[in-house]
Motif scaffolding. Sequence first.
Motif, PDB file in Angstrom:
ATOM      1  N   VAL A 121       0.808  -1.038  -0.608  1.00 58.67           N
ATOM      2  CA  VAL A 121      -0.130  -0.072   0.543  1.00 58.67           C
ATOM      3  C   VAL A 121       0.859   1.154   0.139  1.00 58.67           C
ATOM      4  O   VAL A 121       0.768   2.384  -0.735  1.00 58.67           O
ATOM      5  CB  VAL A 121      -0.949  -0.145   0.808  1.00 58.67           C
ATOM      6  N   MET A 122       2.168   1.315   0.510  1.00 61.05           N
ATOM      7  CA  MET A 122       3.056   2.054   0.364  1.00 61.05           C
ATOM      8  C   MET A 122       3.769   2.442  -0.492  1.00 61.05           C
ATOM      9  O   MET A 122       3.386   3.340  -0.756  1.00 61.05           O
ATOM     10  CB  MET A 122       3.848   2.070   1.719  1.00 61.05           C
ATOM     11  N   GLY A 123       3.516   1.424  -1.196  1.00 63.13           N
ATOM     12  CA  GLY A 123       4.520   1.673  -2.290  1.00 63.13           C
ATOM     13  C   GLY A 123       3.403   2.080  -3.708  1.00 63.13           C
ATOM     14  O   GLY A 123       3.976   2.536  -4.427  1.00 63.13           O
ATOM     15  N   GLU A 124       2.150   2.047  -3.791  1.00 63.78           N
ATOM     16  CA  GLU A 124       0.931   2.353  -4.485  1.00 63.78           C
ATOM     17  C   GLU A 124       0.668   4.137  -4.197  1.00 63.78           C
ATOM     18  O   GLU A 124       0.833   4.851  -4.955  1.00 63.78           O
ATOM     19  CB  GLU A 124      -0.208   1.625  -3.696  1.00 63.78           C
ATOM     20  N   LEU A 125       0.834   4.501  -2.977  1.00 63.41           N
ATOM     21  CA  LEU A 125       1.225   5.797  -2.359  1.00 63.41           C
ATOM     22  C   LEU A 125       2.267   6.770  -3.145  1.00 63.41           C
ATOM     23  O   LEU A 125       1.707   7.609  -3.553  1.00 63.41           O
ATOM     24  CB  LEU A 125       1.290   5.431  -0.955  1.00 63.41           C
ATOM     25  N   ASN A 126       3.441   5.491  -3.352  1.00 61.79           N
ATOM     26  CA  ASN A 126       4.319   6.459  -3.693  1.00 61.79           C
ATOM     27  C   ASN A 126       4.133   6.834  -4.976  1.00 61.79           C
ATOM     28  O   ASN A 126       4.830   7.417  -5.451  1.00 61.79           O
ATOM     29  CB  ASN A 126       5.949   5.780  -2.956  1.00 61.79           C
ATOM     30  N   ARG A 127       4.388   5.648  -5.614  1.00 64.13           N
ATOM     31  CA  ARG A 127       3.676   6.009  -7.351  1.00 64.13           C
ATOM     32  C   ARG A 127       2.532   6.733  -7.358  1.00 64.13           C
ATOM     33  O   ARG A 127       3.202   7.325  -8.948  1.00 64.13           O
ATOM     34  CB  ARG A 127       3.240   4.729  -7.647  1.00 64.13           C
ATOM     35  N   ALA A 128       1.533   6.399  -6.478  1.00 66.21           N
ATOM     36  CA  ALA A 128       0.668   7.702  -6.778  1.00 66.21           C
ATOM     37  C   ALA A 128       1.438   9.085  -6.488  1.00 66.21           C
ATOM     38  O   ALA A 128       0.525  10.278  -7.027  1.00 66.21           O
ATOM     39  CB  ALA A 128      -0.992   7.344  -5.974  1.00 66.21           C
ATOM     40  N   GLY A 129       2.715   9.738  -6.293  1.00 63.66           N
ATOM     41  CA  GLY A 129       3.144  11.093  -6.057  1.00 63.66           C
ATOM     42  C   GLY A 129       2.571  11.516  -4.007  1.00 63.66           C
ATOM     43  O   GLY A 129       2.543  12.492  -3.933  1.00 63.66           O
ATOM     44  N   LEU A 130       1.707  10.281  -3.580  1.00 67.15           N
ATOM     45  CA  LEU A 130       1.125  11.093  -1.868  1.00 67.15           C
ATOM     46  C   LEU A 130       2.914  10.470  -1.311  1.00 67.15           C
ATOM     47  O   LEU A 130       3.043   9.385  -0.999  1.00 67.15           O
ATOM     48  CB  LEU A 130       0.105  10.151  -2.142  1.00 67.15           C
ATOM     49  N   ASN A 131       3.119  11.385  -1.170  1.00 70.60           N
ATOM     50  CA  ASN A 131       4.453  11.049  -0.066  1.00 70.60           C
ATOM     51  C   ASN A 131       4.665  11.317   1.169  1.00 70.60           C
ATOM     52  O   ASN A 131       5.377  10.989   2.014  1.00 70.60           O
ATOM     53  CB  ASN A 131       5.541  11.754  -1.249  1.00 70.60           C
ATOM     54  N   ARG A 132       3.579  12.203   1.895  1.00 70.52           N
ATOM     55  CA  ARG A 132       3.454  12.809   3.043  1.00 70.52           C
ATOM     56  C   ARG A 132       2.578  11.766   3.534  1.00 70.52           C
ATOM     57  O   ARG A 132       1.279  11.947   3.713  1.00 70.52           O
ATOM     58  CB  ARG A 132       2.936  14.019   2.812  1.00 70.52           C
ATOM     59  N   VAL A 133       3.316  10.403   4.433  1.00 72.39           N
ATOM     60  CA  VAL A 133       2.491   8.918   4.867  1.00 72.39           C
ATOM     61  C   VAL A 133       3.320   9.881   6.351  1.00 72.39           C
ATOM     62  O   VAL A 133       4.137   9.206   6.507  1.00 72.39           O
ATOM     63  CB  VAL A 133       2.429   8.105   3.835  1.00 72.39           C
ATOM     64  N   ALA A 134       1.799   8.832   6.886  1.00 78.12           N
ATOM     65  CA  ALA A 134       2.302   9.230   8.443  1.00 78.12           C
ATOM     66  C   ALA A 134       1.355   8.069   8.932  1.00 78.12           C
ATOM     67  O   ALA A 134       0.128   7.298   8.720  1.00 78.12           O
ATOM     68  CB  ALA A 134       1.288  10.953   9.404  1.00 78.12           C
ATOM     69  N   LEU A 135       1.843   6.855   9.692  1.00 80.35           N
ATOM     70  CA  LEU A 135       1.802   5.988  10.592  1.00 80.35           C
ATOM     71  C   LEU A 135       0.850   6.194  11.602  1.00 80.35           C
ATOM     72  O   LEU A 135       1.304   7.069  12.278  1.00 80.35           O
ATOM     73  CB  LEU A 135       2.506   4.541  10.265  1.00 80.35           C
ATOM     74  N   VAL A 136      -0.652   6.371  11.490  1.00 77.99           N
ATOM     75  CA  VAL A 136      -1.226   6.341  13.079  1.00 77.99           C
ATOM     76  C   VAL A 136      -1.003   5.239  13.622  1.00 77.99           C
ATOM     77  O   VAL A 136      -1.392   4.021  13.369  1.00 77.99           O
ATOM     78  CB  VAL A 136      -2.188   6.316  12.546  1.00 77.99           C
ATOM     79  N   THR A 137      -0.387   5.379  14.837  1.00 77.36           N
ATOM     80  CA  THR A 137      -0.473   4.691  16.773  1.00 77.36           C
ATOM     81  C   THR A 137      -1.004   4.733  17.256  1.00 77.36           C
ATOM     82  O   THR A 137      -1.675   6.348  17.602  1.00 77.36           O
ATOM     83  CB  THR A 137       1.133   4.470  16.614  1.00 77.36           C
ATOM     84  N   VAL A 138      -1.466   4.364  18.504  1.00 75.06           N
ATOM     85  CA  VAL A 138      -1.958   4.524  19.463  1.00 75.06           C
ATOM     86  C   VAL A 138      -1.678   5.026  20.524  1.00 75.06           C
ATOM     87  O   VAL A 138      -0.043   4.403  20.855  1.00 75.06           O
ATOM     88  CB  VAL A 138      -2.751   3.974  19.932  1.00 75.06           C
ATOM     89  N   SER A 139      -0.810   5.913  21.146  1.00 76.19           N
ATOM     90  CA  SER A 139      -0.516   6.342  22.095  1.00 76.19           C
ATOM     91  C   SER A 139      -0.154   5.910  22.975  1.00 76.19           C
ATOM     92  O   SER A 139      -0.872   5.290  23.668  1.00 76.19           O
ATOM     93  CB  SER A 139       0.157   8.184  21.877  1.00 76.19           C
ATOM     94  N   GLN A 140       1.240   5.754  24.367  1.00 76.06           N
ATOM     95  CA  GLN A 140       1.172   5.009  25.215  1.00 76.06           C
ATOM     96  C   GLN A 140       0.908   5.501  26.504  1.00 76.06           C
ATOM     97  O   GLN A 140      -0.113   4.842  27.491  1.00 76.06           O
ATOM     98  CB  GLN A 140       2.655   4.443  25.854  1.00 76.06           C
ATOM     99  N   ASP A 141       0.254   6.708  26.099  1.00 73.35           N
ATOM    100  CA  ASP A 141      -0.399   7.418  27.186  1.00 73.35           C
ATOM    101  C   ASP A 141      -1.636   7.442  27.092  1.00 73.35           C
ATOM    102  O   ASP A 141      -2.493   8.264  28.023  1.00 73.35           O
ATOM    103  CB  ASP A 141       0.194   9.085  27.087  1.00 73.35           C
ATOM    104  N   GLY A 142      -2.246   7.324  26.351  1.00 71.72           N
ATOM    105  CA  GLY A 142      -3.515   6.981  25.857  1.00 71.72           C
ATOM    106  C   GLY A 142      -4.455   8.006  25.021  1.00 71.72           C
ATOM    107  O   GLY A 142      -5.180   8.155  24.675  1.00 71.72           O
ATOM    108  N   ASN A 143      -3.219   8.749  23.848  1.00 66.69           N
ATOM    109  CA  ASN A 143      -3.905  10.006  22.983  1.00 66.69           C
ATOM    110  C   ASN A 143      -4.014   9.044  21.915  1.00 66.69           C
ATOM    111  O   ASN A 143      -2.682   8.173  21.845  1.00 66.69           O
ATOM    112  CB  ASN A 143      -3.007  11.107  23.855  1.00 66.69           C
TER     113      ASN A 143
END
Length: 143
Positions: A121-143
């Motif tokens: 999926v990240m490769g397809e994003l790069n191929r489309a020119g969408l290079n500002r990718v952030a991987l979403v996680t859950v922070s350990q402090d609950g936010n």
Amino acid sequence: MNLPSQRGRGRRAPMADINVTPMVDVMLVLLIIFMVTAPLLTAGVPVNLPDSRAKALDQDQKPIEISIDNQGQVFVAKDLVGDAMLPDILSQLAAKADPAKPPQVFLRADTKLDYGKVMRVMGELNRAGLNRVALVTVSQDGN
């Protein structure tokens, strides 16, 4: 405490106090409404996100949300997208975007998901020119 003054011809002085009790009551009711409804606004594709100690990103425009659930199904916003259609949809999103300011992409992937699926999926994003990718996680402090 305001006591009426006895100057003049027995006229009362105007009361200069403001009753703030109704305003406080309204503000507390609005606070409770926002506290109850705020968690409901982030509903989307149910994904078990990994933990991280990273801080949240600042954002200036609405990001494109891409989610991959635990079965490997890809969702753009909340719409299910097949693997064959993903490159076309990402190309359309990139074409709509302002070239001077490319959109931010939030990629949400389940923790039990195969690493290769996320990288495809990240490769397809790069191929489309969408290079500002952030991987979403859950922070350990609950936010």
